[in-house]
Design a protein around this motif. Structure first.
Motif, mmCIF file in Angstrom:
data_model
loop_
_atom_site.group_PDB
_atom_site.id
_atom_site.type_symbol
_atom_site.label_atom_id
_atom_site.label_comp_id
_atom_site.label_asym_id
_atom_site.label_seq_id
_atom_site.Cartn_x
_atom_site.Cartn_y
_atom_site.Cartn_z
ATOM 1 N N VAL A 1 37.135 55.891 52.167
ATOM 2 C CA VAL A 1 37.142 54.921 51.352
ATOM 3 C C VAL A 1 35.466 55.139 50.806
ATOM 4 N N TYR A 2 35.423 54.965 49.729
ATOM 5 C CA TYR A 2 34.316 54.676 48.834
ATOM 6 C C TYR A 2 33.797 53.259 48.303
ATOM 7 N N SER A 3 35.102 52.608 47.775
ATOM 8 C CA SER A 3 34.795 51.351 47.286
ATOM 9 C C SER A 3 36.032 50.641 47.952
ATOM 10 N N LEU A 4 35.964 49.230 47.996
ATOM 11 C CA LEU A 4 37.288 48.359 48.335
ATOM 12 C C LEU A 4 37.522 47.215 47.638
ATOM 13 N N GLY A 5 38.451 46.400 47.895
ATOM 14 C CA GLY A 5 38.645 44.877 47.314
ATOM 15 C C GLY A 5 39.146 45.348 45.857
ATOM 16 N N HIS A 6 40.031 46.435 45.738
ATOM 17 C CA HIS A 6 40.721 46.684 44.312
ATOM 18 C C HIS A 6 42.389 46.195 44.468
ATOM 19 N N ARG A 7 42.733 45.912 43.282
ATOM 20 C CA ARG A 7 44.272 45.642 43.060
ATOM 21 C C ARG A 7 44.998 46.872 42.974
ATOM 22 N N ASN A 8 44.669 47.314 41.552
ATOM 23 C CA ASN A 8 45.341 48.455 41.256
ATOM 24 C C ASN A 8 44.485 49.223 40.233
ATOM 25 N N PHE B 1 43.763 46.628 36.874
ATOM 26 C CA PHE B 1 44.919 45.891 36.538
ATOM 27 C C PHE B 1 44.750 44.570 37.351
ATOM 28 N N GLY B 2 44.754 43.251 36.640
ATOM 29 C CA GLY B 2 44.667 42.062 37.228
ATOM 30 C C GLY B 2 46.125 41.782 37.573
ATOM 31 N N GLN B 3 46.171 40.467 38.140
ATOM 32 C CA GLN B 3 47.478 39.953 38.405
ATOM 33 C C GLN B 3 47.968 39.155 37.223
ATOM 34 N N ASN B 4 47.603 38.048 36.965
ATOM 35 C CA ASN B 4 48.369 37.245 35.872
ATOM 36 C C ASN B 4 47.374 36.933 34.701
ATOM 37 N N ALA B 5 45.764 36.937 35.155
ATOM 38 C CA ALA B 5 45.088 36.593 34.063
ATOM 39 C C ALA B 5 44.069 37.275 33.778
ATOM 40 N N GLU C 1 40.184 37.246 41.503
ATOM 41 C CA GLU C 1 40.537 37.922 40.144
ATOM 42 C C GLU C 1 39.697 37.670 39.212
ATOM 43 N N GLY C 2 39.110 38.592 38.761
ATOM 44 C CA GLY C 2 38.062 38.275 37.803
ATOM 45 C C GLY C 2 36.880 37.857 38.193
ATOM 46 N N PRO C 3 35.873 37.705 37.346
ATOM 47 C CA PRO C 3 34.468 37.172 37.781
ATOM 48 C C PRO C 3 34.572 35.628 38.605
#
Length: 392
Positions: free
Chosen positions: A238-245, A262-266, A285-287
């Motif tokens: 693992v190099y970085s984490l907390g990603h969705r897709n 890719f975000g989820q809905n927004a 999700e997002g900033p």
């Protein structure tokens, strides 16, 4: 669309504009290292180049790049293409989600050079990202695929000359990446440090993204044999984490690493990737302005982007947008975006799956037949448009 701007800083490194990596760097002062097999490493945890000696040329390159004219079709009748890798000889290799690998020559003629084994084309899975490792002998084709049990990375020697190439036997590089009907990630790329970077999705298990022991929802960093880089922050791949897709990886000329997500809905994202960075999913999700996580540099609504492939030239990123049906042009430096992203060719070519720089060309793959296009499923194209250097 949201852009986070910071003060510009000087570029400190160099980045490769090509999608292939030629291994002739010095390791430990012993002179050029070449190999006929990626297994012949001086350090089992390293690529064929030393971690402290990236192959990219160090420079203060801050040039911005622009497209010149409109994209022209190089090849058509592609059946659900996903990834492109160019060769110095002018040929391009394209993956089709069904498992076939194509060679496209300079005239646009296509031929199947082989079929990757054990590909399961379910949901968003299949044969996805490609990367090429060019050695003094036969080049190796790396491929990310969805199998019947997992997502994995394999490699195969590319045998023969251009126009006569075929795929040799497959070897597993890394297996056990969680798979699902969606959120499979899939992009792979060799970085300027010589390591292979692998973008994975959360495979529908959002909690896995925050678990440093899981390969899901991560960017991974391994040597050419799949062994984790010794300096990775969590003692594994693992190099970085907390990603969705994550589906796009690229390095600008200053050596900064970027990824599309890719975000989820927004909110869809471009992130500046650093070792050990936590990018917030599924907590945010997002900033969010939460100091425990790294905010994205650029965000869009999902109908503007759904970003997949990512290309970098100088200090400019080109983002392939699926749902947004456009290419986003984004000027950046290591501190963030320098100006508002510019949309190119909105709606003209439909969904854009991949974007790659090949010399002074931007190559694009359309993806209109992935369950959303014509019933024949064979009308997607490989496009090319010239790029030119602009004033910084």
């Amino acid at each position: 669309m949201t852009v986070r701007r910071r003060l510009r800083i000087a570029a400190l490194g160099g980045g490769a504009m090509a999608a292939t990596l030629t291994l002739t760097a010095c390791v430990g002062g012993a002179g050029p290292v070449t190999s006929t097999s990626p297994s012949a490493t001086a350090d089992a945890r390293s690529p064929l180049v030393a971690e402290s000696s990236p192959t990219a040329t160090v420079s203060a390159e801050t040039a911005l790049w622009r497209t010149a004219g409109a994209p022209a079709a190089l090849a058509g009748s592609l059946r659900v293409p996903w990834s492109i890798v160019p060769f110095a000889d002018g040929t391009r290799i394209v993956s089709l989600r069904g498992g076939a690998v194509l060679e496209v020559d300079a005239s646009g003629s296509t031929r199947t050079i082989g079929t990757v084994p054990d590909v399961n084309v379910g949901g968003e899975g299949g044969l996805l990202g490609l990367a090429v490792l060019e050695t003094d002998a036969e080049p190796w084709l790396y491929a990310y695929l969805t199998s019947w049990s997992d997502n994995r990375v394999i490699r195969m020697p590319l045998v023969g000359e251009p126009g006569e190439r075929s795929l040799g036997p497959a070897e597993v590089v890394l297996e056990g990446i969680p798979r699902a009907g969606n959120h499979n990630g899939g992009r792979i790329a060799f970085g300027p440090d010589g390591y292979l970077y692998i973008a994975t999705g959360d495979a529908g298990n959002t909690g896995a993204s925050q678990d440093p022991a899981s390969l899901a929802g991560k960017i991974l960093r391994v040597g050419v044999d799949g062994i984790p880089a010794q300096s990775n922050p969590f003692g594994n791949a693992v190099y970085s984490l907390g990603h969705r897709n994550v589906q796009g990886l690229a390095w600008t000329a200053d050596g900064t690493m970027w990824a599309t997500e890719f975000g989820q809905n927004a909110t869809d994202e471009i992130n500046r990737i650093v070792a050990g960075g936590n990018y917030g999913w599924p907590v945010h999700e997002g900033p969010a302005g939460d100091p425990a996580y790294i905010d994205p540099v650029v965000t869009w609504t999902t109908d503007e982007a759904s970003p997949s492939g990512l290309a970098a030239a100088g200090s400019t990123l080109f983002v392939a947008a699926l749902r947004g049906e456009r290419v986003w042009q984004v000027d950046v430096d290591a501190s963030g975006a320098l100006s508002d992203p510019q949309p190119l060719w909105v709606g003209e070519f439909g969904r854009i799956r991949d974007a790659v720089i090949d010399g002074d060309e931007l190559l694009l793959l359309t993806n209109n037949t992935d369950g959303r296009g014509s019933p024949s499923g064979d009308d997607d194209r490989l496009l090319s448009v010239q790029i030119v250097e602009a004033a910084p």
